[in-house]
Design a protein around this motif. Structure first.
Motif, short mmCIF file in Angstrom:
data_model
loop_
_atom_site.label_atom_id
_atom_site.label_comp_id
_atom_site.label_asym_id
_atom_site.label_seq_id
_atom_site.Cartn_x
_atom_site.Cartn_y
_atom_site.Cartn_z
N LEU A 61 2.26 -1.55 10.01
CA LEU A 61 3.07 -0.81 9.92
C LEU A 61 4.10 -0.80 11.06
CD1 LEU A 61 0.37 2.14 9.57
CD2 LEU A 61 1.95 1.21 7.89
N GLY A 62 4.32 -1.81 11.83
CA GLY A 62 5.25 -2.01 12.95
C GLY A 62 4.81 -1.40 14.29
N GLY A 63 6.00 -0.71 15.00
CA GLY A 63 5.67 -0.21 16.33
C GLY A 63 6.58 1.07 16.59
N ILE A 64 6.23 1.80 17.22
CA ILE A 64 6.96 2.96 17.84
C ILE A 64 6.91 3.10 19.32
CG2 ILE A 64 7.02 4.16 15.87
CD1 ILE A 64 4.54 5.97 16.88
N ASN A 65 7.67 3.76 19.99
CA ASN A 65 7.80 3.53 21.33
C ASN A 65 8.18 5.05 21.80
OD1 ASN A 65 8.32 2.61 24.24
ND2 ASN A 65 10.43 3.35 24.12
N VAL A 66 7.72 5.38 23.11
CA VAL A 66 7.98 6.77 23.60
C VAL A 66 9.18 6.56 24.70
CG1 VAL A 66 7.38 8.82 24.90
CG2 VAL A 66 5.68 7.50 23.11
N HIS A 67 10.05 7.20 24.41
CA HIS A 67 11.35 6.81 25.21
C HIS A 67 11.86 8.74 25.77
CE1 HIS A 67 14.80 4.97 27.05
NE2 HIS A 67 15.63 5.90 26.60
N PRO A 68 11.99 8.71 26.95
CA PRO A 68 12.13 10.03 27.62
C PRO A 68 13.57 10.21 27.72
CG PRO A 68 11.61 8.59 29.46
CD PRO A 68 11.61 7.84 28.18
N SER A 69 14.46 10.33 26.48
CA SER A 69 15.69 11.02 26.66
C SER A 69 15.87 11.30 24.95
CB SER A 69 16.41 9.83 26.90
OG SER A 69 17.25 8.80 25.80
N LEU A 70 17.28 11.85 24.74
CA LEU A 70 17.52 12.28 23.36
C LEU A 70 18.24 11.21 22.97
CD1 LEU A 70 18.55 15.73 24.26
CD2 LEU A 70 16.61 15.10 22.82
N LEU A 71 17.67 10.22 22.39
CA LEU A 71 18.36 8.86 21.66
C LEU A 71 19.38 9.16 20.74
CD1 LEU A 71 15.15 6.23 21.61
CD2 LEU A 71 17.45 6.29 23.22
N PRO A 72 20.48 8.66 20.36
CA PRO A 72 20.92 7.36 21.12
C PRO A 72 21.50 7.55 22.58
CG PRO A 72 22.42 7.93 19.69
CD PRO A 72 21.37 9.05 19.53
N ARG A 73 21.51 8.62 23.21
CA ARG A 73 21.63 8.76 24.60
C ARG A 73 20.59 8.21 25.58
NH1 ARG A 73 26.10 11.20 24.61
NH2 ARG A 73 26.16 11.12 26.95
N HIS A 74 21.23 7.48 26.51
CA HIS A 74 20.28 6.92 27.71
C HIS A 74 19.53 6.03 27.22
CE1 HIS A 74 21.42 11.50 28.66
NE2 HIS A 74 22.31 10.74 29.15
N ARG A 75 19.89 5.01 26.38
CA ARG A 75 19.15 3.60 26.22
C ARG A 75 19.04 3.21 27.75
NH1 ARG A 75 20.92 -0.44 23.65
NH2 ARG A 75 22.79 0.14 23.91
N GLY A 76 17.82 2.82 28.08
CA GLY A 76 17.71 1.99 29.20
C GLY A 76 16.47 2.43 30.08
N PRO A 77 16.45 2.02 31.29
CA PRO A 77 15.27 1.92 32.11
C PRO A 77 15.01 3.10 32.89
CG PRO A 77 16.83 0.84 33.41
CD PRO A 77 17.58 1.22 31.95
N ILE A 78 15.84 4.20 32.95
CA ILE A 78 15.56 5.26 33.74
C ILE A 78 16.17 6.59 33.13
CG2 ILE A 78 17.48 4.84 35.42
CD1 ILE A 78 15.59 6.24 37.77
N PRO A 79 15.81 6.85 31.94
CA PRO A 79 16.76 7.89 31.17
C PRO A 79 16.54 9.03 31.73
CG PRO A 79 14.91 6.71 30.09
CD PRO A 79 14.61 6.15 31.31
#
Length: 255
Positions: A126-144
Motif C-alpha cells: 500500500l506504499g507509505g504515508i508521512n505526517v508533515h506539520p504544514s499545509l502542503l504544498p506550502r513549507h516542504r522542508g525540515p522545519i515547517p
C-alpha cells in the motif's frame, strides 16, 4: 481489513509523543518499528548548519539530542512489551529485508530525517504515508512549523511518501490555529499530535482501496532559516519550556 504497519521515525524528535500515541493505539497491527538516531545524522546536521548557521545548534540539541539522551522510554519499551521487531535505519538492503520479513503493508513515517528510496517504498503493497506539520504544498522542508508561524497559518498534512521531499499527494489535511507566541519547537509538538485523527482517516481511505491523490503543485522548498530570516520573522525556535518538554519526551531507550 486494517493493514499491518511499519512505523519509521527519528529518535528524539518533536513527533515522539505523537508517534508513541499512534503506536499504542495500533500496537496490534504494528509489524515493525524503524528508528533513526540523531547522533548518526551527520550529513543532515551539516546541511542544517551550512544553511542556518550555529544559531540552530540549541534548537537541534534540545529537539533531538536531549530527548534521545534523557527522555523517558517510549517506543522502545512498547516494542519490547509487544514483541514488535525494531530496526535501526541506515542500510537500505537491511531495511528492505526487514520490511519484507515483517509483512508490513503500509509504511507510516513521523519526522524522519531521510528520504526513502523507491526500492524501500515499493515493498509495502500500500506504499507509505508521512505526517508533515504544514499545509502542503506550502513549507516542504525540515522545519515547517517555523515557516507556518512566520506566515500566521499553521496546519498538518498526511501525504503519500515519494522519493522527493514532501511531494506526494495529500491524503488528509487540516488547518490548526496556534498562538503566535509559540516557539517553533512547541508548535511542531502540537501539530504532530493534531495529526493523529487525520492519520486514521488516511489509513482508512487507503485500506478501502481509494486511488492515491494527485501530487500537489510544486511550491518552493522551505529550508532551514538563516539568521536574517529568523530575526525578520520574530519566531523563536526555542523557549525555556521546550527544554522541560524535551526532558519529559518519550524518546529514550534505544541505546
Amino acid at each position: 481489513m486494517k493493514p499491518r504497519i511499519a512505523l519509521f521515525t527519528l529518535e528524539g524528535a518533536a513527533s515522539a509523543e505523537a508517534a508513541l500515541r499512534f503506536a499504542e493505539a495500533q500496537s496490534d497491527r504494528i509489524a515493525l518499528v524503524g528508528w533513526s538516531s540523531p547522533f548518526r545524522a551527520t550529513r543532515a546536521l551539516g546541511r542544517a548548519l551550512r544553511r542556518g548557521g550555529p544559531g540552530l545548534l540549541p534548537y537541534l540539541f534540545v529537539n533531538h539530542a536531549l530527548p534521545a539522551l534523557l527522555g523517558r522510554p517510549g517506543l522502545a519499551a512498547l516494542c519490547r512489551a509487544h514483541g514488535i521487531p525494531v530496526l535501526r535505519l541506515g542500510d537500505e538492503a537491511a531495511t528492505i529485508r526487514a520490511l519484507r520479513d515483517s509483512g508490513a503493508e503500509l509504511l507510516v513515517s513521523f519526522h524522519l530525517d531521510r528520504i526513502l528510496s523507491p526500492a524501500i517504498l515499493a515493498v509495502p503493497r500500500l506504499g507509505g504515508i508521512n505526517v508533515h506539520p504544514s499545509l502542503l504544498p506550502r513549507h516542504r522542508g525540515p522545519i515547517p512549523a517555523f515557516h507556518g508561524l512566520a506566515e500566521g497559518r499553521t496546519g498538518i498534512s498526511v501525504h503519500a511518501l515519494t522519493p522527493e521531499v514532501d511531494a506526494g499527494g495529500v491524503w488528509a489535511q487540516r488547518e490548526v490555529a496556534l498562538p503566535p507566541s509559540l516557539s517553533a519547537s512547541a508548535a511542531a509538538r502540537e501539530l504532530h499530535l493534531a495529526a493523529l485523527p487525520l492519520l486514521e482517516e488516511a489509513i482508512a481511505r487507503i485500506a478501502a482501496g481509494e486511488a492515491p491523490p494527485e501530487p500537489p503543485p510544486r511550491l518552493p522548498y522551505a529550508p532551514w532559516p538563516d539568521r536574517t530570516t529568523r530575526r525578520r520573522a520574530g519566531v523563536p525556535l526555542l523557549r525555556l519550556s521546550d527544554i522541560g518538554a524535551a526532558w519529559r519526551a518519550p524518546a529514550g531507550g534505544w541505546r
